[in-house]
Design a protein around this motif. Structure first.
Motif, PDB file in Angstrom:
ATOM      1  N   ILE A 141       0.831  -1.205   0.000  1.00  0.00           N
ATOM      2  CA  ILE A 141       0.000   0.000   0.000  1.00  0.00           C
ATOM      3  C   ILE A 141       0.864   1.252   0.000  1.00  0.00           C
ATOM      4  O   ILE A 141       0.599   2.197  -0.739  1.00  0.00           O
ATOM      5  CB  ILE A 141      -0.972  -0.007   1.196  1.00  0.00           C
ATOM      6  N   VAL A 142       1.917   1.262   0.781  1.00  0.00           N
ATOM      7  CA  VAL A 142       2.779   2.444   0.888  1.00  0.00           C
ATOM      8  C   VAL A 142       3.416   2.819  -0.457  1.00  0.00           C
ATOM      9  O   VAL A 142       3.707   3.985  -0.704  1.00  0.00           O
ATOM     10  CB  VAL A 142       3.849   2.232   1.995  1.00  0.00           C
ATOM     11  N   GLU A 143       3.598   1.847  -1.352  1.00  0.00           N
ATOM     12  CA  GLU A 143       4.217   2.116  -2.652  1.00  0.00           C
ATOM     13  C   GLU A 143       3.228   2.635  -3.686  1.00  0.00           C
ATOM     14  O   GLU A 143       3.628   3.237  -4.677  1.00  0.00           O
ATOM     15  CB  GLU A 143       4.876   0.842  -3.189  1.00  0.00           C
ATOM     16  N   TYR A 144       1.933   2.397  -3.490  1.00  0.00           N
ATOM     17  CA  TYR A 144       0.937   2.756  -4.503  1.00  0.00           C
ATOM     18  C   TYR A 144      -0.059   3.824  -4.070  1.00  0.00           C
ATOM     19  O   TYR A 144      -0.584   4.553  -4.891  1.00  0.00           O
ATOM     20  CB  TYR A 144       0.139   1.512  -4.925  1.00  0.00           C
ATOM     21  N   SER A 145      -0.357   3.887  -2.791  1.00  0.00           N
ATOM     22  CA  SER A 145      -1.432   4.759  -2.322  1.00  0.00           C
ATOM     23  C   SER A 145      -1.145   6.233  -2.581  1.00  0.00           C
ATOM     24  O   SER A 145      -0.052   6.724  -2.332  1.00  0.00           O
ATOM     25  CB  SER A 145      -1.665   4.562  -0.826  1.00  0.00           C
ATOM     26  N   THR A 146      -2.173   6.904  -3.077  1.00  0.00           N
ATOM     27  CA  THR A 146      -2.092   8.346  -3.279  1.00  0.00           C
ATOM     28  C   THR A 146      -2.645   9.089  -2.071  1.00  0.00           C
ATOM     29  O   THR A 146      -2.423  10.285  -1.929  1.00  0.00           O
ATOM     30  CB  THR A 146      -2.921   8.764  -4.507  1.00  0.00           C
ATOM     31  N   GLY A 147      -3.410   8.370  -1.236  1.00  0.00           N
ATOM     32  CA  GLY A 147      -4.044   9.007  -0.090  1.00  0.00           C
ATOM     33  C   GLY A 147      -5.325   9.740  -0.446  1.00  0.00           C
ATOM     34  O   GLY A 147      -5.943  10.369   0.401  1.00  0.00           O
ATOM     35  N   TYR A 148      -5.723   9.670  -1.724  1.00  0.00           N
ATOM     36  CA  TYR A 148      -6.924  10.364  -2.182  1.00  0.00           C
ATOM     37  C   TYR A 148      -7.990   9.363  -2.600  1.00  0.00           C
ATOM     38  O   TYR A 148      -7.705   8.216  -2.909  1.00  0.00           O
ATOM     39  CB  TYR A 148      -6.615  11.250  -3.395  1.00  0.00           C
ATOM     40  N   LYS A 152      -7.948   6.422  -0.107  1.00  0.00           N
ATOM     41  CA  LYS A 152      -8.148   6.873   1.277  1.00  0.00           C
ATOM     42  C   LYS A 152      -9.212   6.028   1.975  1.00  0.00           C
ATOM     43  O   LYS A 152      -9.051   5.650   3.134  1.00  0.00           O
ATOM     44  CB  LYS A 152      -8.557   8.348   1.287  1.00  0.00           C
ATOM     45  N   SER A 153     -10.291   5.714   1.268  1.00  0.00           N
ATOM     46  CA  SER A 153     -11.402   4.994   1.896  1.00  0.00           C
ATOM     47  C   SER A 153     -11.279   3.474   1.813  1.00  0.00           C
ATOM     48  O   SER A 153     -11.797   2.779   2.681  1.00  0.00           O
ATOM     49  CB  SER A 153     -12.733   5.438   1.280  1.00  0.00           C
ATOM     50  N   ILE A 159      -5.251  -1.910  -3.430  1.00  0.00           N
ATOM     51  CA  ILE A 159      -3.970  -2.598  -3.583  1.00  0.00           C
ATOM     52  C   ILE A 159      -4.183  -3.994  -4.157  1.00  0.00           C
ATOM     53  O   ILE A 159      -3.356  -4.494  -4.917  1.00  0.00           O
ATOM     54  CB  ILE A 159      -3.168  -2.622  -2.254  1.00  0.00           C
ATOM     55  N   ARG A 160      -5.310  -4.597  -3.851  1.00  0.00           N
ATOM     56  CA  ARG A 160      -5.632  -5.897  -4.438  1.00  0.00           C
ATOM     57  C   ARG A 160      -5.789  -5.770  -5.956  1.00  0.00           C
ATOM     58  O   ARG A 160      -5.329  -6.620  -6.711  1.00  0.00           O
ATOM     59  CB  ARG A 160      -6.911  -6.446  -3.806  1.00  0.00           C
ATOM     60  N   LYS A 161      -6.430  -4.690  -6.410  1.00  0.00           N
ATOM     61  CA  LYS A 161      -6.574  -4.454  -7.848  1.00  0.00           C
ATOM     62  C   LYS A 161      -5.211  -4.275  -8.517  1.00  0.00           C
ATOM     63  O   LYS A 161      -4.989  -4.747  -9.631  1.00  0.00           O
ATOM     64  CB  LYS A 161      -7.432  -3.213  -8.108  1.00  0.00           C
TER      65      LYS A 161
END
Length: 188
Positions: A141-148, A152-153, A159-161
């Motif tokens: 998650i830390v490598e892909y998440s934008t936080g938006y 975010k939700s 991350i599974r996708k």
């Protein structure tokens, strides 16, 4: 040149009704300000991959004006392409977890439950293809998440996708090697 003057290209996307696309239509479907060449590349990708932008199978996204536009697929389009291959044998996915203190990493299978003392930090996916070594991809998650937005939700779902798209891209590089899902792309 004909497409630039407003002519439409008939695109067979595997349905009974051919899809009509033009540079003008591609630009209307795009997110951001795309140029004619980017729109034409999008139309060509729709044609070659038999994907329909009106069914949200493929997108043209310009994240920043000073960067090229990206042609991205929905996560389900990766499965659609894999399922159309005669040697495709399926896929499975699971979670990557760490304990609540953040120490250690464990891979949990698709039928295992995440215990209360573990935190999901990523996902893994594996695709199977006849007469080929299976491909396992792990995504954190830390490598892909934008936080938006959805990140975010629903970070676990997102991350599974990414893992699902990545393992199918590597399993079928000749069909999917140059394509990414919208979930894998950063927001501006």
């Amino acid at each position: 040149e004909a497409l630039r003057s407003g002519a439409e290209l008939i695109v067979d996307v595997g349905t009974n009704t051919p899809l009509k696309l033009s540079i003008k239509i591609a630009k209307m479907l795009a997110t951001g300000n795309v140029n004619d060449i980017e729109a034409l590349h999008f139309i060509r990708t729709c044609f070659i991959k038999k994907l329909d932008p009106f069914l949200n199978q493929i997108y043209l996204i310009k994240y920043k004006d000073d960067r090229p536009a990206c042609v991205v697929l929905s996560a389900d389009s990766f499965l659609r392409e894999a399922n159309s291959q005669s040697d495709y044998l399926g896929w499975e996915t699971g979670w990557i977890v760490t304990n609540v203190t953040g120490k250690g990493r464990k891979y949990i299978g698709p039928k295992e439950d995440v215990s209360a003392d573990n935190v999901i930090i990523g996902a893994w996916a594996q695709a199977f293809r006849q007469n080929h070594k299976s491909c396992v991809i792990d995504c954190l998650i830390v490598e892909y998440s934008t936080g938006y937005a959805r990140w975010k939700s629903s970070p676990q779902q997102m991350i599974r996708k990414c893992a699902k798209a990545g393992c199918h891209r590597e399993t079928f590089p000749e069909k999917l090697g140059d394509l990414y899902s919208s979930d894998e792309m950063p927001l501006p």
